[in-house]
Design a protein around this motif. Structure first.
Motif, PDB file in Angstrom:
ATOM      1  N   UNK A 179       0.832  -1.207   0.000  1.00 15.86           N
ATOM      2  CA  UNK A 179       0.000   0.000   0.000  1.00 15.86           C
ATOM      3  C   UNK A 179       0.864   1.253   0.000  1.00 15.86           C
ATOM      4  N   UNK A 180       2.061   1.152   0.553  1.00 13.60           N
ATOM      5  CA  UNK A 180       2.971   2.296   0.615  1.00 13.60           C
ATOM      6  C   UNK A 180       3.528   2.609  -0.772  1.00 13.60           C
ATOM      7  N   UNK A 181       4.012   1.582  -1.466  1.00  8.57           N
ATOM      8  CA  UNK A 181       4.515   1.776  -2.825  1.00  8.57           C
ATOM      9  C   UNK A 181       4.565   0.439  -3.556  1.00  8.57           C
ATOM     10  N   UNK A 182       4.436   0.495  -4.851  1.00  8.76           N
ATOM     11  CA  UNK A 182       4.551  -0.700  -5.678  1.00  8.76           C
ATOM     12  C   UNK A 182       6.001  -1.148  -5.708  1.00  8.76           C
ATOM     13  N   UNK A 183       6.211  -2.468  -5.797  1.00 10.09           N
ATOM     14  CA  UNK A 183       7.586  -2.974  -5.811  1.00 10.09           C
ATOM     15  C   UNK A 183       7.658  -4.341  -6.466  1.00 10.09           C
ATOM     16  N   UNK A 184       8.862  -4.782  -6.722  1.00  6.00           N
ATOM     17  CA  UNK A 184       9.079  -6.093  -7.317  1.00  6.00           C
ATOM     18  C   UNK A 184       8.827  -7.176  -6.271  1.00  6.00           C
ATOM     19  N   UNK A 185       8.683  -8.417  -6.732  1.00 13.13           N
ATOM     20  CA  UNK A 185       8.423  -9.540  -5.842  1.00 13.13           C
ATOM     21  C   UNK A 185       9.531  -9.688  -4.810  1.00 13.13           C
ATOM     22  N   UNK A 186      10.781  -9.644  -5.250  1.00 13.75           N
ATOM     23  CA  UNK A 186      11.914  -9.810  -4.328  1.00 13.75           C
ATOM     24  C   UNK A 186      11.979  -8.691  -3.297  1.00 13.75           C
ATOM     25  N   UNK A 187      11.751  -7.468  -3.725  1.00 13.33           N
ATOM     26  CA  UNK A 187      11.756  -6.336  -2.799  1.00 13.33           C
ATOM     27  C   UNK A 187      10.621  -6.447  -1.795  1.00 13.33           C
ATOM     28  N   UNK A 188       9.478  -6.901  -2.273  1.00  8.49           N
ATOM     29  CA  UNK A 188       8.332  -7.078  -1.391  1.00  8.49           C
ATOM     30  C   UNK A 188       8.622  -8.152  -0.348  1.00  8.49           C
ATOM     31  N   UNK A 189       9.214  -9.251  -0.772  1.00  6.02           N
ATOM     32  CA  UNK A 189       9.564 -10.312   0.178  1.00  6.02           C
ATOM     33  C   UNK A 189      10.543  -9.804   1.240  1.00  6.02           C
ATOM     34  N   UNK A 190      11.567  -9.110   0.812  1.00  5.01           N
ATOM     35  CA  UNK A 190      12.559  -8.578   1.763  1.00  5.01           C
ATOM     36  C   UNK A 190      11.905  -7.626   2.759  1.00  5.01           C
ATOM     37  N   UNK A 191      11.030  -6.768   2.274  1.00  6.00           N
ATOM     38  CA  UNK A 191      10.371  -5.790   3.121  1.00  6.00           C
ATOM     39  C   UNK A 191       9.438  -6.455   4.130  1.00  6.00           C
ATOM     40  N   UNK A 200       6.170  -5.599 -11.622  1.00 10.36           N
ATOM     41  CA  UNK A 200       5.947  -4.762 -10.447  1.00 10.36           C
ATOM     42  C   UNK A 200       4.568  -5.103  -9.885  1.00 10.36           C
ATOM     43  N   UNK A 201       4.522  -5.359  -8.588  1.00 10.86           N
ATOM     44  CA  UNK A 201       3.270  -5.702  -7.921  1.00 10.86           C
ATOM     45  C   UNK A 201       2.712  -4.431  -7.293  1.00 10.86           C
TER      46      UNK A 201
END
Length: 74
Positions: free
Chosen positions: A24-36, A69-70
Motif C-alpha cells: 500500500x505504501x509503494x509498488x515494488x518487485x516480488x523480491x523487494x516485497x519479500x525482503x520488506x 511490479x506488484x
C-alpha cells in the motif's frame, strides 16, 4: 486458516496483512516485497508462506502485476 495446528500468526491471512501494508505504501518487485515483509514480520518468514499469501491476494483481487511490479488494487 488458523486452526489447532496453525496458529493465527502463521496463517496465510495474517501474512497477507503484512503484504498489503507494505504494498500500500509503494509498488515494488516480488523480491523487494519479500525482503520488506520478512523484515517486518515477527517470525522467520518462509518463501513458501509468503508466496501463498501473495497468490491469495491475487486471487481475491487485492494485487495486480504489470511489468514485474506488484501493486495494490484498493
Amino acid at each position: 486458516m488458523p486452526s489447532k495446528i496453525v496458529t493465527p500468526s502463521d496463517s496465510i491471512i495474517y501474512i497477507s496483512k503484512f503484504v498489503l501494508e507494505k504494498i500500500a505504501i509503494c509498488s515494488m518487485s516480488f523480491d523487494s516485497l519479500y525482503d520488506s515483509v520478512a523484515k517486518s514480520y515477527p517470525k522467520d518468514l518462509s518463501m513458501e508462506k509468503f508466496l501463498l499469501s501473495v497468490n491469495f491476494l491475487f486471487v481475491i483481487g487485492k494485487l495486480e502485476e504489470a511489468d514485474e511490479i506488484i501493486k495494490a488494487t484498493f
